[in-house]
Design an enzyme around this catalytic site. Structure first.
Site: not given
Length: 413
Positions: A95, A186-187
């Site tokens: 993350d 983003d993860e």
DNA sequence: GGCCGTTAA
DNA sequence: TAGTTTAACGGCC
């Protein structure tokens, strides 16, 4: 918006050294009360509180009963679900830290060390860590943020840039697990079991290496969690955030120890409302409490909810990464300044129909159930849907069928 | 079948 | 002045 803890008053969290929590909460409370959104929220809060009290009375009656047979039923369920426990995989959740804000800081060094948020006066997607010290949070209206921190710089989001960076980190992920699964820009989840074994590296080293590569290639930091399944890896990714990693041993006792004092709210899928219900009805605050009170959870909730909570309390989750899912719906929505003008409803509907038609076309899809969502000035929402007699996708069909649905609701009170 | 609520990113 | 957008799923009637 890739952020956690949105829309909630500040609690006790690391990194809030300089904040006057009392003052911050006072300002937020005032802003909340003076907005229609906040008024609706207060009303819903009151309704939830009532529901909790009702459930609480049911629970109290239950406590007086002999639940021996429920206990053995629950034990049977636990034994059954224990067969699902898989401790053979190293699952990683990566993350990025304050993603959008970090990209903006990277590309404009004058922003570094200054309170900054990405979004607009209506909504902040992300706040940097300096802004968080003022009580500013992701998912907070930008004008709330300005009230808390008058000098905050609010930057317009630049999604092309975030997508490009996302491509870079996904290229890195693919080197470690070609099957990785991206949850958002983003993860992502990765299974590094094979990589660690074939390179004779510990999973910790593999993950450190991934984070080093991300840093090297994007100049941005990421945090990561490593555990036996996605449920646990996701929680672990928060433990040493920002710019850190944490591994939970693939060991049942260690997992139960880790969960014992972990607030249920930290678990993905347990939101604000569920946490409030568990707290208020059954006095459950941590996953340990959840395990201790499974008998009551079994009595008070549906089978599906019970199974979900049971798995949480045992730390049993899915270790499968490649769950290729097929889309079930597609939607487009727009919020506009409150109006009663029918012509402006039509105009927005036309715009929405066009956008949706374009996107449906891109994915070569059609739909048979058409829903129109209405949002009133009070923020009260309602839905009207119709199952059509055929599949549609053109902007004309979308507009005319949804307009028929809309017209039936006019005038909207 | 239709609609609301919850959750997450 | 100003509180998003998208997708999925559970629950209830």
């Amino acid at each position: 918006c890739p952020e956690e803890n949105r829309n909630e008053l500040i609690t006790h969290k690391a990194g809030f050294d300089g904040v006057d929590q009392v003052k911050v909460n006072k300002i937020l409370k005032k802003l909340e009360e003076s907005s229609r959104f906040g008024q609706l929220k207060a009303k819903k809060d009151a309704e939830l509180q009532e529901k909790i009290e009702e459930q609480r009375r049911i629970f109290e009656r239950l406590q007086a009963q002999d639940l021996t047979f429920v206990k053995s039923r629950v034990e049977h369920c636990i034994n059954k679900v224990e067969e699902d426990r898989d401790l053979s995989k190293y699952i990683v959740c990566v993350d990025m830290d304050a993603y959008y804000a970090s990209v903006e800081e990277r590309d404009d060094p004058t922003l570094v060390d200054k309170p900054m948020g990405v979004g607009d006066s209506a909504m902040l997607c992300t706040a940097n860590y300096t802004a968080r010290k003022f009580g500013v949070r992701s998912g907070m209206p930008g004008y709330f943020a300005r009230a808390l921190c008058p000098h905050i710089k609010i930057v317009k989001p630049n999604f092309e840039k975030y997508t490009a960076v996302s491509q870079q980190i996904r290229t890195i992920f693919a080197r470690y697990d070609p099957n990785f699964s991206a949850m958002s820009l983003d993860e992502a989840f990765l299974d590094v079991t094979n990589y660690a074994q074939s390179h004779n590296q510990s999973p910790d080293d593999v993950v450190q290496q991934i984070r080093d590569e991300i840093r090297g290639e994007t100049k941005l930091t990421a945090s990561a969690g490593i555990a036996a399944n996605k449920l646990l890896a996701k929680v672990c990714a928060e433990v040493n955030k920002p710019n850190g990693q944490f591994r939970l041993d693939n060991n049942k006792d260690k997992i139960l120890d880790f969960l014992r004092d972990l607030p249920v709210r930290k678990i993905c899928g347990v939101g604000k409302v569920s946490a409030k219900i568990l707290n208020g009805v059954l006095d459950i605050h941590t996953c340990g409490d959840l395990l201790d009170k499974l008998v009551y959870v079994n009595m008070m909730f549906s089978e599906i909810s019970f199974n979900f909570y049971m798995r949480i309390s045992l730390g049993i989750g899915s270790s499968a990464i490649n769950t290729n899912h097929t889309r079930k719906s597609m939607s487009t929505s727009r919020t506009f300044t409150p109006t009663n003008k029918v012509s402006s409803f039509y105009k927005t509907l036309r715009y929405i129909a066009e956008e949706l038609a374009r996107r449906l076309d891109q994915e070569n899809m059609e739909g048979k159930t058409l829903s129109v969502v209405f949002k009133k000035q009070s923020f009260v929402q309602f839905t009207r849907q119709k199952i059509l007699t055929r599949y549609i996708s053109s902007r004309h069909d979308l507009y005319s069928y949804s307009r028929a649905i809309l017209d039936k609701e006019i005038p909207i009170s």
